[in-house]
Design an enzyme around this catalytic site. Structure first.
Site, short mmCIF file in Angstrom:
data_model
loop_
_atom_site.label_atom_id
_atom_site.label_comp_id
_atom_site.label_asym_id
_atom_site.label_seq_id
_atom_site.Cartn_x
_atom_site.Cartn_y
_atom_site.Cartn_z
N ASN A 9 0.87 -1.18 0.00
CA ASN A 9 0.00 0.00 0.00
C ASN A 9 0.90 1.23 0.00
O ASN A 9 1.54 1.53 1.01
CB ASN A 9 -0.88 -0.05 1.27
CG ASN A 9 -1.69 1.22 1.45
OD1 ASN A 9 -1.84 2.03 0.53
ND2 ASN A 9 -2.22 1.41 2.65
N TRP A 10 0.96 1.91 -1.13
CA TRP A 10 1.88 3.05 -1.25
C TRP A 10 1.31 4.32 -0.61
O TRP A 10 1.98 5.33 -0.56
CB TRP A 10 2.21 3.31 -2.72
CG TRP A 10 2.98 2.20 -3.38
CD1 TRP A 10 3.43 1.03 -2.80
CD2 TRP A 10 3.43 2.14 -4.75
NE1 TRP A 10 4.11 0.27 -3.72
CE2 TRP A 10 4.12 0.92 -4.92
CE3 TRP A 10 3.31 3.00 -5.84
CZ2 TRP A 10 4.69 0.56 -6.14
CZ3 TRP A 10 3.87 2.63 -7.06
CH2 TRP A 10 4.55 1.42 -7.21
N LYS A 11 0.07 4.24 -0.16
CA LYS A 11 -0.59 5.40 0.48
C LYS A 11 -0.42 6.65 -0.39
O LYS A 11 -0.35 6.52 -1.60
CB LYS A 11 -0.04 5.61 1.88
CG LYS A 11 -0.05 4.33 2.72
CD LYS A 11 0.11 4.61 4.18
CE LYS A 11 0.21 3.30 4.93
NZ LYS A 11 0.13 3.44 6.36
N HIS A 95 -9.37 0.77 4.96
CA HIS A 95 -8.10 0.93 5.66
C HIS A 95 -8.33 1.82 6.88
O HIS A 95 -9.14 2.74 6.85
CB HIS A 95 -7.06 1.56 4.71
CG HIS A 95 -5.68 1.55 5.27
ND1 HIS A 95 -5.24 2.47 6.19
CD2 HIS A 95 -4.64 0.70 5.07
CE1 HIS A 95 -4.00 2.19 6.53
NE2 HIS A 95 -3.60 1.13 5.85
N GLU A 97 -6.77 4.21 8.06
CA GLU A 97 -6.61 5.66 7.83
C GLU A 97 -7.88 6.25 7.22
O GLU A 97 -8.23 7.40 7.46
CB GLU A 97 -5.38 5.91 6.94
CG GLU A 97 -4.10 5.70 7.73
CD GLU A 97 -2.91 5.24 6.92
OE1 GLU A 97 -2.93 5.35 5.67
OE2 GLU A 97 -1.93 4.74 7.53
N GLU A 167 -5.18 -5.46 10.55
CA GLU A 167 -4.15 -4.45 10.76
C GLU A 167 -4.42 -3.71 12.08
O GLU A 167 -5.22 -2.78 12.11
CB GLU A 167 -4.18 -3.42 9.63
CG GLU A 167 -3.92 -4.00 8.27
CD GLU A 167 -3.40 -2.92 7.33
OE1 GLU A 167 -2.27 -3.07 6.86
OE2 GLU A 167 -4.11 -1.93 7.11
N GLY A 173 2.55 1.92 10.74
CA GLY A 173 3.46 3.05 10.59
C GLY A 173 4.17 3.44 11.88
O GLY A 173 4.80 4.49 11.96
N SER A 213 3.58 -2.51 10.21
CA SER A 213 5.04 -2.52 10.34
C SER A 213 5.67 -3.86 9.94
O SER A 213 6.61 -4.33 10.58
CB SER A 213 5.46 -2.12 11.75
OG SER A 213 5.01 -0.80 12.03
N GLY A 234 2.94 -1.21 4.28
CA GLY A 234 2.95 0.21 3.99
C GLY A 234 4.37 0.69 3.73
O GLY A 234 4.89 0.57 2.63
N GLY A 235 5.02 1.22 4.77
CA GLY A 235 6.34 1.84 4.64
C GLY A 235 7.36 1.00 3.88
O GLY A 235 8.06 1.51 2.99
#
Ligand code: PEP
Length: 252
Positions: A9-11, A95, A97, A167, A173, A213, A234-235
């Site tokens: 997920n590149w957000k 998600h 977020e 998640e 993150g 993470s 993610g990251g």
């Protein structure tokens, strides 16, 4: 046998050029890797370009969200068919977020899931508890509510086509990963719940990803858990080498 899924997920990162650079670096690193579905989810504006770039590869495309109507006066929204049109085969839905910043609820998640399925997209439906909820002993209650709400009104034939991502919000993150045991406990509960909703066959087949993470140095132990069928990353998905290492996880 559940085929594992590793999804990046590149957000809200990367312009079109930056997205292309990332996927061009990734392609050779994962070329020839089989037995795992590799998915990237760029921003909407980069979907078309990334789609053309991965056309001849083993990498599939996901959106980070999807609206539930097919077309109409919904300024700023994107319909499932439009995502199919640019080559998406998956859609991340609900998600944390989106739940946190954009008022996403179990009800809107459910509408998006239904619309995605109708259009032939594979929903990656995200659920997970906050730190406060975990510390209050409410993890299972919250995750069960989210799973039931997200799957409301769906039959087993539809749920068979879905992916669920667990998640924990406190692990996204933050560098704090759930321990493999913490993750496995919730995954097993989600699978049991899916069994109650849709039957044993669907529960046995549904892929449940862990997100929060995930990194090259913890993916192997996470993927060694019996109910963890992949990762939503993610990251660590923003660097081709770290994402490629996650894709090449080794179970013990
Ligand atoms: C995510 O965005 O779904 C996620 C799990 O992020 P991170 O890997 O950075 O925690």
């Amino acid at each position: 046998m559940r085929t594992p899924v590793i999804a990046g997920n590149w957000k809200m990162h990367n312009t079109v050029d930056e997205s292309l650079k990332l996927v061009r670096e990734l392609k050779p690193l994962v070329a020839g890797v089989g037995g795992v579905e590799i998915v990237v989810a760029p921003v909407f504006t980069a979907l078309d370009a990334v789609s053309a770039e991965i056309n001849d590869s083993n990498i599939a495309l996901s959106s980070q969200n999807v609206f539930w109507e097919e077309k109409g006066a919904y300024t700023g929204e994107i319909a499932p068919g439009m995502l199919k049109d640019v080559g998406c085969t998956y859609a991340i839905i609900g998600h944390s977020e989106r739940r946190q910043y954009f008022n996403e609820t179990d009800e809107t998640v459910n509408k998006r899931v239904k619309a995605a399925l109708k259009a032939g997209l594979t929903p990656i439906m995200c659920v997970g508890e906050t730190l406060e909820e975990r510390e209050g002993g409410k993890t299972i209650e919250v995750v069960s509510r989210q799973v039931k709400g997200g799957l409301a009104g769906l039959g087993s034939a539809e749920i068979d086509k879905m992916i669920i991502a667990y998640e924990p919000v406190w692990a996204i993150g933050t560098g704090k990963t759930a321990t493999p045991e913490q993750a496995e406990e919730v995954h097993a509960d989600i699978r049991r719940l899916v069994g109650q909703i849709a039957g044993a066959g669907t529960a046995a087949g549904i892929r449940i990803l862990y997100g929060g993470s995930v990194k090259p140095d913890n993916v192997d132990v996470l993927m060694s858990q019996s109910d963890i069928d992949g990762a939503l990353v993610g990251g660590a998905a923003l660097q081709a080498d770290s994402f490629a290492r996650i894709v090449k996880f080794e179970t013990k």
